[in-house]
Write an enzyme that holds these catalytic residues in place. Sequence first.
Site, PDB file in Angstrom:
ATOM      1  N   ARG A 143      25.984  31.876  13.353  1.00 18.07           N
ATOM      2  CA  ARG A 143      27.287  31.296  13.034  1.00 18.07           C
ATOM      3  C   ARG A 143      27.305  30.882  11.559  1.00 18.07           C
ATOM      4  NH1 ARG A 143      31.380  29.534  15.660  1.00 18.07           N
ATOM      5  NH2 ARG A 143      30.311  29.715  17.667  1.00 18.07           N
ATOM      6  N   CYS A 202      16.964  19.983  13.472  1.00 14.57           N
ATOM      7  CA  CYS A 202      17.785  19.004  14.180  1.00 14.57           C
ATOM      8  C   CYS A 202      18.942  18.582  13.295  1.00 14.57           C
ATOM      9  CB  CYS A 202      16.956  17.776  14.564  1.00 14.57           C
ATOM     10  SG  CYS A 202      17.927  16.479  15.379  1.00 14.57           S
ATOM     11  N   ASP A 226      61.294   0.368   7.578  1.00 12.41           N
ATOM     12  CA  ASP A 226      62.022   1.615   7.782  1.00 12.41           C
ATOM     13  C   ASP A 226      61.559   2.334   9.047  1.00 12.41           C
ATOM     14  OD1 ASP A 226      61.864   4.895   6.798  1.00 12.41           O
ATOM     15  OD2 ASP A 226      63.781   3.869   6.813  1.00 12.41           O
ATOM     16  N   ARG A 252      19.335  25.466  18.795  1.00  9.96           N
ATOM     17  CA  ARG A 252      19.916  25.758  17.486  1.00  9.96           C
ATOM     18  C   ARG A 252      18.927  25.481  16.357  1.00  9.96           C
ATOM     19  NH1 ARG A 252      23.180  26.120  21.893  1.00  9.96           N
ATOM     20  NH2 ARG A 252      25.383  26.363  21.352  1.00  9.96           N
ATOM     21  N   THR A 283      32.679  28.942  11.820  1.00 14.16           N
ATOM     22  CA  THR A 283      33.387  27.670  11.974  1.00 14.16           C
ATOM     23  C   THR A 283      34.107  27.391  10.663  1.00 14.16           C
ATOM     24  OG1 THR A 283      31.817  26.779  13.571  1.00 14.16           O
ATOM     25  CG2 THR A 283      33.161  25.202  12.370  1.00 14.16           C
TER      26      THR A 283
END
Length: 532
Positions: free
Chosen positions: A36, A242, A502, A230, A67
């Site tokens: 990835r 990590c 407002d 991973r 990503t």
Amino acid sequence: MPEEGVQLTPKANLLTTEEILTLARLFVKEGVDKIRLTGGEPLIRPDVVDIVAQLQQLEGLRTIGVTTNGINLARLLPQLQKVGLSAINISLDTLVPAKFEFIVRRKGFHKVMDGIHKAIELGYNPVKVNCVVMRGLNEDELLDFAALTKSLPLDVRFIEYMPFDGNKWNFKKMVSYKEMLDTVRQQWPELEKLPEEESSTAKAFRIPGFQGQISFITSMSEHFCGTCNRLRITADGNLKVCLFGNSEVSLRDHLRAGASEQELLRIIGAAVGRKKRQHAELFMFRDSPPANPSISSWDALRVEGLRSRMSFSSQMATLWKGYRVPQTPPLAQQQLGSGSFQRHYTSHADSDANSQCLSPDSWASAAPSGPQLTSEQLTHVDSEGRATMVDVGGKPDTERVAVASAVVLLGPVAFKLVQQNQLKKGDALVVAQLAGVQAAKLTSQLIPLCHHVALSHVQVQLELDSTRHAVEIRASCRARGPTGVEMEALTSAAVAALTLYDMCKAVSRDIVLEEIKLISKTGGQRGDFHRA
């Protein structure tokens, strides 16, 4: 994006295209089947299409993902799909355009949505949307995000807010998996749990009849370290085993020193062998032993690689695979002893360190200090009584800081709607904060005889006071120059108060603006001032 921007990594320190591909070949040869590309923002790297194309040629690589923040996705996705991109994650923390601009420091919400729809149009299924949930900032949008999956093939992934260097993590800002799940189940009691895939980081659910699904990434409340497969490589070539660990091994340096494939495998294997059983370097898991003391090699690991920690350009901050470092100013919602909720908003990056500055107790402790020199005549009037701008050309440049405050008494009805963020106009605290910042920068255009000041910092904080059904506003401005910034601070507080009026006037006209005043100022020839 942090308010102060990010420190860029020199281009020479980043992995080249060939170095990325060399490492990819090595990992895939040893069993990695998914890579990835993330960031930072990978789609602003000019060679990203070429990298994907060459990764696609690696035998054994089954999945190539990306990503992205989605800004450039609609434009680049057709090319990326053509050369082999097979999976997409899009980072999106809010569905409110104004809040989006506040979080990322730029416009682009509609470009991100265009990217999501382009991915769906091109047949990606599911399109994963990563949403980091932070208390007071976007937890009120959980149901809106989940509702997207009704008619769209999305996997909306709610990610627990996690600590990283610089993101001012605080446990009170974290919304746990259980709390998020309860919120969704209250709306859709029929929510179904889906089977978990091997080595998945997410717990997946589907609402019957919906096209897509929602998932929860429970890194803090129910960590998945034991099944984590991973590995990450930063843009400058450091291997991380990590997400939380500070330990890194520079594969780039070994590559450039001419290390052989076997030497690289030994270095990588040693790093994997040091992987912790639980989150490395995190305070609550600090002393965990290695996941498996017998590990001395890393073959047969199925891992996601090529992590990009640093940005590929000067435009984006450090990001981690959808766990974006939310160094953005948070809304904090804190539970009071009475059981009610206090919602507090700040434009400062370190909201927790400054949240107490709005309490009446801390204000009361302020007292005048320094020489209180005042003028016996109006400085903006000449000898003949005509208005004139003060000449500051001969004054020295000094550091100037000013703080001003205001209070808006909303009444119980408007207060409850603001507290629960249910106004039809949107999030009143967000809009008022942005208006206060903008007003400070435009003070010289609003107040005729004010000098233009190049502000180096503006901070606007808003806090709900449930006892008075009020919003307390504090604005501070800083600049270095020959004239003070108290008018900028006062204008900021006043306009933020007017903006709240407002936003709420359709609900109640019985709203009172009061206590617009200077709290303190420092710098200048007349000395410092601190209101008692």
